[in-house]
Design an enzyme around this catalytic site. Structure first.
Site: not given
Ligand code: GLU
Length: 324
Positions: A69, A72, A194, A264
């Site tokens: 994440s 993002k 993504y 995460v």
């Molecule tokens: N690739 C993870 C998902 O989309 C990222 C989640 C995260 O790091 O919060 O679930």
């Protein structure tokens, strides 16, 4: 050159912070993406990169992990750079949500995802990059992240495959947004982008340099390359401040008080405006999905260095001081 005496104080400070929390056994590694469960829970690293480009590191700051994440805010910045804020905000809001990061929720009135830090909003931003670059979109993201880190970054194939095989919830979000025309076709390719972006490998040191690029209003302090426009950095930092730390964003704003984003895999970036970027890594997560040791280290460093944006001992900006 910085002041050597002050720099060694910074080194001593991160070393004592590291020592205080390295044996903390709290939290557990994420396992909803099967590959992430294999992370070593003992890893812990703290890296600081100043807006002038000096680096201070302690612990496992060269261990690679997937950015997840923490990608993002940077993909949001990329979309702002391609389309400008007005068009970008047709595809995402800027409101915090009390819902989980992967909640199947869009804003009731606008049908938009609430903000670019939740999965729906992040997928919408990746989709915008795809709309501009098509099959080259991943290379654009990878090379932009590399410029932000001042190092050539690669993707972890096995984490990518693991996420692709199990990411049905993210696919559901993408199709929900297809249904409301927040994203267009091809949906599968956009979710795939993504997943790839989340699987880019970084280190805590890389994260510190990426965060320092935001602190330095969009120009990488190590290379001098401008990656984001200063005005767009304001947008990125504002949504990080309000939405960057899952359901801990409010308390984080009280305890640490700087824009941040966690992921995460146990990474965390924090941005001290105009001063420095922080990159931390430690895989065990608390109930809200934030890295246990990284949070504790940030709380201590914010306290000891007076980093909070509303620090009461901070007499204000030097510009205003000149008038007082
Ligand atoms: N690739 C993870 C998902 O989309 C990222 C989640 C995260 O790091 O919060 O679930």
């Amino acid at each position: 050159m910085g002041n050597p005496a002050r720099e060694s104080i910074l080194d001593a400070l991160i070393e004592s912070t590291f020592a205080r929390h390295t044996s903390d056994q709290g939290g557990s590694t994420a396992d909803y993406i099967p590959e992430l469960a294999k992370a070593n829970p003992d890893h812990f690293g703290i890296a600081l990169a100043t807006a002038k480009g000096q680096l201070h590191t302690v612990g496992d700051t060269q261990v690679p992990f997937t950015i997840q994440s923490i990608s993002k805010p940077f993909t949001f910045g990329l979309a702002l750079g391609i389309y400008g804020p007005a068009h970008t905000y047709r595809h995402v809001g800027a409101e915090p949500t009390g819902d989980a990061f992967n909640a199947i929720v869009l804003d009731e009135d606008s049908n938009k995802p609430c903000n670019p830090m939740v999965n729906a909003g992040a997928i919408s931003m990746s989709a915008l990059v795809y709309d501009e670059y098509g099959e080259d979109a991943f290379e654009v993201i990878r090379s932009t992240f590399s410029s932000l880190a001042a190092r050539d970054l690669e993707m972890d194939e096995s984490v990518y495959r693991s996420e692709k095989e199990t990411g049905h919830r993210n696919r559901a979000l993408a199709y929900l947004m297809r249904n409301t025309n927040i994203i267009g076709d091809p949906v599968e390719e956009k979710v795939d982008l993504y997943f790839r972006q989340c699987s880019i490998l970084v280190t805590a040191r890389d994260l510190a340099v990426m965060a320092a690029t935001l602190a330095n209003v969009g120009t990488n302090p190590l290379t001098g390359e401008q990656i984001f426009e200063p005005l767009h950095v304001r947008h990125i930092l504002a949504v990080m401040f309000t939405c960057g730390m899952y359901d801990y964003a409010g308390r984080w704003a009280v305890d640490v008080g700087v824009p941040a984003k966690s992921g995460v895999s146990g990474g965390l970036i924090a941005v001290v405006n105009r001063q420095m970027g922080m990159g931390l890594f430690s895989p065990p997560l608390d109930q809200r999905g934030n890295s246990v040791r990284s949070i504790k280290a940030c709380i201590d460093l914010a306290e000891e260095l007076g980093l909070h944006a509303f620090e009461f001992t901070n007499a204000g900006s030097s510009v205003l001081n000149a008038y007082l």
